[in-house]
Write an enzyme that holds these catalytic residues in place. Structure first.
Site, PDB file in Angstrom:
ATOM      1  N   LYS A  23     -66.641 -20.601 -47.723  1.00 37.10           N
ATOM      2  CA  LYS A  23     -67.181 -21.474 -46.662  1.00 37.10           C
ATOM      3  C   LYS A  23     -66.098 -21.857 -45.660  1.00 37.10           C
ATOM      4  O   LYS A  23     -66.296 -21.802 -44.450  1.00 37.10           O
ATOM      5  CB  LYS A  23     -67.754 -22.744 -47.303  1.00 37.10           C
ATOM      6  CG  LYS A  23     -68.027 -23.861 -46.302  1.00 37.10           C
ATOM      7  CD  LYS A  23     -68.663 -25.061 -46.949  1.00 37.10           C
ATOM      8  CE  LYS A  23     -67.700 -26.065 -47.543  1.00 37.10           C
ATOM      9  NZ  LYS A  23     -66.972 -26.886 -46.587  1.00 37.10           N
ATOM     10  N   ASN A  24     -64.923 -22.266 -46.216  1.00 40.76           N
ATOM     11  CA  ASN A  24     -63.902 -22.822 -45.334  1.00 40.76           C
ATOM     12  C   ASN A  24     -63.110 -21.774 -44.562  1.00 40.76           C
ATOM     13  O   ASN A  24     -62.176 -22.112 -43.832  1.00 40.76           O
ATOM     14  CB  ASN A  24     -62.994 -23.772 -46.128  1.00 40.76           C
ATOM     15  CG  ASN A  24     -63.759 -25.034 -46.525  1.00 40.76           C
ATOM     16  OD1 ASN A  24     -64.797 -25.329 -45.930  1.00 40.76           O
ATOM     17  ND2 ASN A  24     -63.274 -25.744 -47.523  1.00 40.76           N
ATOM     18  N   CYS A 118     -69.278 -34.283 -44.850  1.00 35.59           N
ATOM     19  CA  CYS A 118     -69.387 -34.908 -46.163  1.00 35.59           C
ATOM     20  C   CYS A 118     -68.799 -36.314 -46.176  1.00 35.59           C
ATOM     21  O   CYS A 118     -67.759 -36.569 -45.562  1.00 35.59           O
ATOM     22  CB  CYS A 118     -68.649 -34.062 -47.199  1.00 35.59           C
ATOM     23  SG  CYS A 118     -69.728 -32.933 -48.045  1.00 35.59           S
TER      24      CYS A 118
HETATM   25  N1  EPU Z   1     -56.472 -36.878 -42.700  1.00 38.84           N
HETATM   26  C1  EPU Z   1     -56.220 -37.952 -41.868  1.00 38.84           C
HETATM   27  N2  EPU Z   1     -56.097 -37.716 -40.537  1.00 38.84           N
HETATM   28  C2  EPU Z   1     -56.234 -36.468 -39.992  1.00 38.84           C
HETATM   29  C3  EPU Z   1     -56.465 -35.383 -40.861  1.00 38.84           C
HETATM   30  C4  EPU Z   1     -56.592 -35.624 -42.216  1.00 38.84           C
HETATM   31  O1  EPU Z   1     -56.097 -39.079 -42.324  1.00 38.84           O
HETATM   32  O2  EPU Z   1     -56.122 -36.328 -38.769  1.00 38.84           O
HETATM   33  C5  EPU Z   1     -56.565 -37.108 -44.151  1.00 38.84           C
HETATM   34  C6  EPU Z   1     -57.940 -36.760 -44.715  1.00 38.84           C
HETATM   35  O3  EPU Z   1     -58.857 -37.834 -44.591  1.00 38.84           O
HETATM   36  C7  EPU Z   1     -57.603 -36.406 -46.145  1.00 38.84           C
HETATM   37  C8  EPU Z   1     -56.219 -35.747 -46.025  1.00 38.84           C
HETATM   38  O4  EPU Z   1     -55.669 -36.217 -44.813  1.00 38.84           O
HETATM   39  O5  EPU Z   1     -57.512 -37.549 -46.908  1.00 38.84           O
HETATM   40  C9  EPU Z   1     -56.240 -34.222 -46.006  1.00 38.84           C
HETATM   41  O6  EPU Z   1     -57.208 -33.794 -45.054  1.00 38.84           O
HETATM   42  P1  EPU Z   1     -57.280 -32.354 -44.409  1.00 38.84           P
HETATM   43  O7  EPU Z   1     -57.344 -32.542 -42.936  1.00 38.84           O
HETATM   44  O8  EPU Z   1     -56.233 -31.465 -44.969  1.00 38.84           O
HETATM   45  O9  EPU Z   1     -58.712 -31.858 -44.925  1.00 38.84           O
HETATM   46  P2  EPU Z   1     -59.817 -31.226 -44.020  1.00 38.84           P
HETATM   47  O10 EPU Z   1     -59.213 -30.260 -43.107  1.00 38.84           O
HETATM   48  O11 EPU Z   1     -60.704 -32.284 -43.472  1.00 38.84           O
HETATM   49  C10 EPU Z   1     -60.342 -29.153 -45.530  1.00 38.84           C
HETATM   50  C11 EPU Z   1     -61.564 -28.581 -46.177  1.00 38.84           C
HETATM   51  C12 EPU Z   1     -61.929 -29.456 -47.368  1.00 38.84           C
HETATM   52  C13 EPU Z   1     -60.778 -29.432 -48.358  1.00 38.84           C
HETATM   53  C14 EPU Z   1     -59.498 -29.919 -47.659  1.00 38.84           C
HETATM   54  C15 EPU Z   1     -58.280 -29.761 -48.538  1.00 38.84           C
HETATM   55  C16 EPU Z   1     -62.748 -27.514 -44.378  1.00 38.84           C
HETATM   56  C17 EPU Z   1     -63.927 -27.531 -43.478  1.00 38.84           C
HETATM   57  N3  EPU Z   1     -62.653 -28.544 -45.215  1.00 38.84           N
HETATM   58  O12 EPU Z   1     -60.693 -30.476 -45.113  1.00 38.84           O
HETATM   59  O13 EPU Z   1     -63.075 -28.886 -47.980  1.00 38.84           O
HETATM   60  O14 EPU Z   1     -61.075 -30.282 -49.425  1.00 38.84           O
HETATM   61  O15 EPU Z   1     -59.262 -29.160 -46.449  1.00 38.84           O
HETATM   62  O16 EPU Z   1     -57.998 -28.437 -48.713  1.00 38.84           O
HETATM   63  O17 EPU Z   1     -61.934 -26.603 -44.354  1.00 38.84           O
HETATM   64  C18 EPU Z   1     -65.201 -28.890 -48.977  1.00 38.84           C
HETATM   65  O18 EPU Z   1     -65.238 -27.671 -48.815  1.00 38.84           O
HETATM   66  O19 EPU Z   1     -66.086 -29.523 -49.631  1.00 38.84           O
HETATM   67  C19 EPU Z   1     -64.137 -29.671 -48.369  1.00 38.84           C
HETATM   68  C20 EPU Z   1     -64.174 -30.983 -48.269  1.00 38.84           C
END
Ligand code: EPU
Length: 441
Positions: A23-24, A118
């Site tokens: 998915k990601n 989510c």
């Molecule tokens: N965060 C911030 N500020 C930001 C960016 C992130 O506070 O500007 C925080 C987030 O709230 C979190 C942490 O930093 O607590 C890490 O967040 P990250 O940005 O790395 O996660 P993401 O990019 O939002 C993606 C995946 C997630 C997966 C995480 C970790 C996608 C669409 N989503 O999320 O997948 O858990 O990386 O690898 O790629 C899922 O598939 O169910 C899912 C949630």
């Protein structure tokens, strides 16, 4: 609409699962395709709700996108006609904010709503917005409309260092770096393998993205044009869901294709718990139950650690382990929506407080001193689960709840199937093929 599962649990699940595409990666390659000229063909794209919602979103912008086979998607964005993501589409899917990249690429200005997705914690995008600004993009947020307005004044250039890494943030800034001949450097990046697959995709179309340990450099980018169809990697999160289910249900499931390096930390912990793990081919594994499962504590962390997306599945395996185990979530705040639901099945789980030396550094979210967090649970495993009515609040929790229902005695109703199906392709069909008793109601 049938949005619940009716599950009769208690059977060992046996057979084979062919993993769907990740998915990601699917979501990001679709978004990145809007920066390409001409037709783009993506293979192994899972037909899941998040992908279908994203396709609807890009179609609303004038892009052509159609499945020409079950998992082969053809996209042509030459007909893109709008630089504004409408709230009705953007609010459905978290990655909609990544549309900043192709819309700025094409129009130099765009309007994108604050992302949906989510409900796992606050999930701000401050690091990404700071990165856009550091690279020279002008960004305004209108709190009344909930919209970001972004504008390119000069071609993006320069350096940005993430204070703490972000997976989608890294990908978005990397795509911003593609719209300039100037050098762009992004430091302290996330290292998730899904990002590597996106880089592979973009470089195969002519991009010049170099990745060193914690840094990405982008320079001298020609127009992106696909030379041959791109096949995205398998979903390692899907593997973990079925692997833990195999063992917890006293079953035996072969799963692939998957590269071992993508799941190394998971395999290590599975072996530590005494689960049966056997590599039966270069990219195929067999997971099975043997002589009792031992409790193993985990802490989630970014790649190559034990992934945050895997902890709800780990909790399910730990329900059948004899003894106490602890799960400490470091990446997201509030990723335990499944706990109260599992208690309805008779699971013995409690939130506990664990003293952390330097929480600002230890946690990957933006830790606030006076806020209350629930980041750790203790599971007392080894008790039988009984049936109940469960409600899914987020994707990975949803998969965990459906798996728990497959272990429980009697008939369990799991509400919110469409949330689970945001990320799991053919869930009902795959479970049935393994001998599970599940139907949509
Ligand atoms: N965060 C911030 N500020 C930001 C960016 C992130 O506070 O500007 C925080 C987030 O709230 C979190 C942490 O930093 O607590 C890490 O967040 P990250 O940005 O790395 O996660 P993401 O990019 O939002 C993606 C995946 C997630 C997966 C995480 C970790 C996608 C669409 N989503 O999320 O997948 O858990 O990386 O690898 O790629 C899922 O598939 O169910 C899912 C949630």
């Amino acid at each position: 609409m049938n949005d619940s599962y009716l599950i009769k649990g208690g059977k060992p699940l046996k057979g084979e699962v062919i993993l769907s595409g990740a998915k990601n990666v699917a979501l990001k390659t679709i978004i990145a395709s809007l920066m390409f000229k001409g037709d783009v063909i993506l293979k192994n794209i899972p037909k899941i709700n998040d992908v279908l919602d994203l396709i609807e979103l890009i179609k609303s912008l004038g892009v052509k996108a159609d499945f020409i086979e079950k998992n082969t998607l053809i996209i042509n964005s030459d007909s893109l006609k709008s630089n504004r993501v409408e709230l009705q589409y953007g609010s459905k899917i978290r990655v909609s904010f990544m549309l900043f990249a192709p819309l700025l690429h094409r129009y130099g200005e765009c309007f994108v709503p604050n992302p949906g997705g989510c409900r796992i914690g606050a999930r701000p995008i401050d690091r990404t917005i700071n990165g856009l600004i550091a690279l020279g993009v002008k960004v305004n947020y209108d709190s009344e409309t909930g919209y970001y307005q972004a504008k390119i004044i000069n071609k993006p250039k320069g350096k940005y260092r993430f204070e703490k890494p972000s997976h989608t943030g890294t990908e978005l800034l990397m795509m911003i770096g593609l719209m300039t001949d100037e050098k762009v450097e992004i430091d302290n990046i996330a290292n998730e393998p899904e990002i590597d697959d996106l880089i592979l995709y973009l470089n195969s179309a002519g991009a010049n993205i170099k990745e060193e340990k914690n840094k990405i450099t982008i320079s001298k980018n020609p127009e992106l044009k696909q030379k041959k169809a791109f096949t995205i990697m398998s979903d390692r999160n899907e593997l973990v869901t079925y692997a833990t289910l195999a063992v917890a249900s006293h079953g035996n499931i072969i799963i692939g294709p998957i590269k071992e390096s993508l799941i190394a930390s998971f395999l290590e912990i599975m072996r530590k718990a005494g689960a049966g793990v056997e590599k039966i081919a270069k990219d195929k594994f067999r997971f099975f139950y043997q002589d009792g499962i031992k409790p193993v504590n985990i802490e989630t962390s970014p790649h190559p650690g034990f992934m945050t997306d895997w902890q709800p599945s780990w909790a399910i395996l730990m329900l059948v382990a004899k003894g106490k185990s602890v799960i400490h979530e470091r990446v997201f705040e509030n990723r335990f929506s499944y706990v109260e639901e599992l208690k309805k099945l008779g699971a013995k789980i409690d939130f506990i407080d664990i003293k952390v030396e330097n929480p600002e550094n230890f946690y990957h979210f933006n830790y606030e001193k006076n806020k209350e967090y629930q980041q750790t649970i203790k599971i007392q495993g080894g008790y039988e689960l009984h049936n109940a009515i469960l409600n899914i609040a987020d994707l990975r929790a949803g998969a965990a709840l459906a798996c728990a229902a497959l272990l429980a005695s009697g008939e369990t109703v799991v509400n919110g199937a469409s949330i689970l199906e945001r990320g799991y392709e053919d869930f009902v069909e795959k479970i049935k093929k393994l001998g599970g008793d599940i139907k949509k109601v």
